[in-house]
Design a protein around this motif. Sequence first.
Motif, PDB file in Angstrom:
ATOM      1  N   GLN A   1       7.046   4.118  -6.577  1.00 15.66           N
ATOM      2  CA  GLN A   1       8.467   4.277  -6.266  1.00 15.66           C
ATOM      3  C   GLN A   1       8.843   3.301  -5.151  1.00 15.66           C
ATOM      4  O   GLN A   1       8.173   3.216  -4.126  1.00 15.66           O
ATOM      5  CB  GLN A   1       8.764   5.710  -5.820  1.00 15.66           C
ATOM      6  N   LEU A   2       9.931   2.567  -5.341  1.00 14.39           N
ATOM      7  CA  LEU A   2      10.378   1.616  -4.334  1.00 14.39           C
ATOM      8  C   LEU A   2      10.849   2.347  -3.096  1.00 14.39           C
ATOM      9  O   LEU A   2      11.691   3.245  -3.161  1.00 14.39           O
ATOM     10  CB  LEU A   2      11.529   0.760  -4.901  1.00 14.39           C
ATOM     11  N   ILE A   3      10.309   1.990  -1.922  1.00 16.85           N
ATOM     12  CA  ILE A   3      10.719   2.637  -0.671  1.00 16.85           C
ATOM     13  C   ILE A   3      11.392   1.646   0.281  1.00 16.85           C
ATOM     14  O   ILE A   3      11.902   2.067   1.323  1.00 16.85           O
ATOM     15  CB  ILE A   3       9.510   3.289   0.027  1.00 16.85           C
ATOM     16  N   GLY A   4      11.436   0.371  -0.066  1.00 21.57           N
ATOM     17  CA  GLY A   4      12.116  -0.595   0.790  1.00 21.57           C
ATOM     18  C   GLY A   4      11.573  -1.987   0.565  1.00 21.57           C
ATOM     19  O   GLY A   4      10.878  -2.259  -0.430  1.00 21.57           O
ATOM     20  N   PHE A   5      11.904  -2.883   1.496  1.00 20.29           N
ATOM     21  CA  PHE A   5      11.492  -4.270   1.390  1.00 20.29           C
ATOM     22  C   PHE A   5      10.976  -4.755   2.737  1.00 20.29           C
ATOM     23  O   PHE A   5      11.487  -4.363   3.790  1.00 20.29           O
ATOM     24  CB  PHE A   5      12.672  -5.155   0.961  1.00 20.29           C
ATOM     25  N   ALA A   6       9.931  -5.587   2.708  1.00 19.30           N
ATOM     26  CA  ALA A   6       9.439  -6.270   3.897  1.00 19.30           C
ATOM     27  C   ALA A   6       9.988  -7.692   3.877  1.00 19.30           C
ATOM     28  O   ALA A   6       9.840  -8.403   2.883  1.00 19.30           O
ATOM     29  CB  ALA A   6       7.908  -6.286   3.909  1.00 19.30           C
TER      30      ALA A   6
END
Length: 828
Positions: free
Chosen positions: A238-243
């Motif tokens: 599940q996508l939780i954000g971006f670095a």
Amino acid sequence: MTSDNPDLMYRLLVQGVVDYAIYMLTPDGVVSSWNAGAQRAKGYTADEIVGQHYARFYQDDDRQAGLPAKNLEIATRTGRFEDQGWRVRRDGSAFWAHVVIDAIRDDAGALLGFAKITRDCTEQRQAELAQREQERRYRYLIQGVTDYAIYMLDTDGHVVNWNAGAERAKGYKAAEIVGQHFSVFYTEPDRRAGLPRQALETARSEARFEAEGWRLRKDGTRFWTSVVIDAIRDDDGQLIGFAKITRDITERHEQQRKLVEAKDLAEAYSRQMGSLSHFLDSVIANIPASVLVLDVASRTILLANQQAQRLFAQAYVDLKGLVAGDCLSPSVAEYIACQAETSAPARIGFGDAVLVQTSVGPRSLRSRTVLGKQPDGEGDYVLIITEDVTDELAAYAQIHHMAQHDGLTNLPNRNLFNERLKDAIAHGADDGSGVGILCLDLDNFKNINDAFGHGFGDKILLMLASRLRKTLRDQDTLARLGGDEFAVVLPRVKRLEEAQQAAQRLIEAVAPAFSIDGHSFAVGISIGIALSTPAGNTAEQLLQYADMALYEAKRNGRNRHEVFRPELEAAARVRRQIEIDLRRALHRGELQMHYQPIIEKAGNRISGYEALIRWQHPERGPISPIDFIPIAEETGLIHELGARALNLACQEAATWSNGETIAVNLSPIQFKSSELVSMVALALADAGLAAERLELEITESVLLDNSDGNIRTLKALKKLGVRISLDDFGTGYSSLSYLRSFPFDKIKIDKSFVQEIGESREAMAIIRAITGLSSSLLIETTAEGVETEEQLRRLMEEGCSHFQGYLFGRPEAAENRVQRLDRQMTGP
């Protein structure tokens, strides 16, 4: 014959084991048997060692410290001693050993001796130490990176955190930019073209977005950047954000642009090369990248700038005019040859990074090559532009570390904790051992945060993490799951007692007060324990079980540990079902208000009623408030429940013709809502009830939690015209500062004191103190739980102004409420 003699069978089995040293000791520690594995591990034959004391296997320092005797004492007292440490072979060499000593007793409990098992773990120990050293160096490396803007975005592109490199590159402080959308860094044309959205879509679909382009600083100036956006996903994908990593490469971009322009000019105006050569040399010499130009046929170096000399050349060697293979180290020469062979007339972009042993040490290099023709027509040349991306890759590694560790304590976060837990369960299934999990929660930590600020709280968490880590074994994993919640994975647990002992050690480690900036803070810790079963458990199940046990520990008094039991899961299901049913009850009208009379001494009359909520479940019958109010507070349903109770009570009171007051209880949780004051005002307006007829009852805990904010809320309620009553006074902290910080209209004496009025001098003294204080402050007092004439008489003598209890009437539905006194009250 062997099958008829079990002792012989076991002895032959032990003698046949060669990977473990298995032997027996007498009660005094003298070797009494010796197997082939022991001879292989320690070098002694049975004839040489049987009859010798086992202390000879210890190093001199350990023998002088008395460790052999201490270890036997532990095994005698607890039944087992288990440890790892250095031991000595017959030839004097040392090896790292995992040792287990079990006490052997007869049926009567008498000590017969000890069974000792030793395994050579030297290779594993060396590998573990090497890994720790590598991780230490790796951590120092990534912490030293300061030239990159490194920060995280949420799934919609809003900035979540901000590092010093980002502030340096873009000019924003964390307080200014966190929460803003990252499109603020793009130019207006790029925003209109939808480039920020496209970048996130690319990262979301392809896992990474990488590009160069113009971006904006806070002051509006532009800079050319190299941007990488990596999608961060949890264990379930599940996508939780971006670095996001941004590097200011304006200077390099400008210099490369000039280099390309210079190259084009040189090729277009070959006859004017002499006048341009000085300019071209200056540009090439000063760009930050390493530049090499090689003759394709001979591999002779035609040009090398200062950066190439520093990175590739041996000391004091001028590369120009030399053949690459003759003047460069083998690793550098191989790298340059590989780049030259892959050159093309117009290869776009840089290739993948390669680790190369350069003259300044091992560096990660990334190159771009261009094939061209020499102006004099004497052959082809290859231009190799090389960047040192070691720091850039370290920044990527830091992002990976940040994604798996807590930013405050540097402990593993929930993602890494789940990975370690799953690994421990898998290894336990392989070797037959169990896995223990501990869920930890600090007791009353919120009060410290509210009273002293989150800065103090963070310092306590750092000190706490250090204490907990020192208490655990090297193979255990301590993680911070969020806030004041921690968890521990205990691999290779064979008995429940091991997990319980670990939990008790953690509680004892936290017990000493924390000293910070001249303040002393004492906090407790509650722990839930869950242990895997032979049938197998998933990581999610174990975590849920430990969380249920943690809930039980808190319910049973805090600062203790509890072990998961199957009935806890049943209790959790009951709580979940009550929550589900309560949500339905709010919409089905199953909740009703009952009203208990409040008697005024001065007028010998019913002056008002306290509204008490009741739940008539269609299947389970009446459900006590003590069973559903705490669940409503835990789940946040208390806001809707409280609003319903207030509205029903106000609407009912508005129908009373004698102007009686109505008292409604407020939960401390309701004070967390910014809508509380407006909710009360709306309830009064909708019912058409005069504000002075509404009395809101609060407990002392409202003044403990975020006291400044709650005092402001109380003053706003008071400004509406409603009356404020302090309920259950005397049962909690009962600080006089409460009465000084806010002008309460009434104090309610808790029924526990009223019930003991005839038996306890302390209860009578407390009642007398409360009534005396209230009288001097012109505050009314209501005694709760009045059930007998004698209690009423004594309370009247002490000057109570109001009374409430079964003596006057029980809580009843509105249509059945007590409306007049059937008695005359007499007293002083």
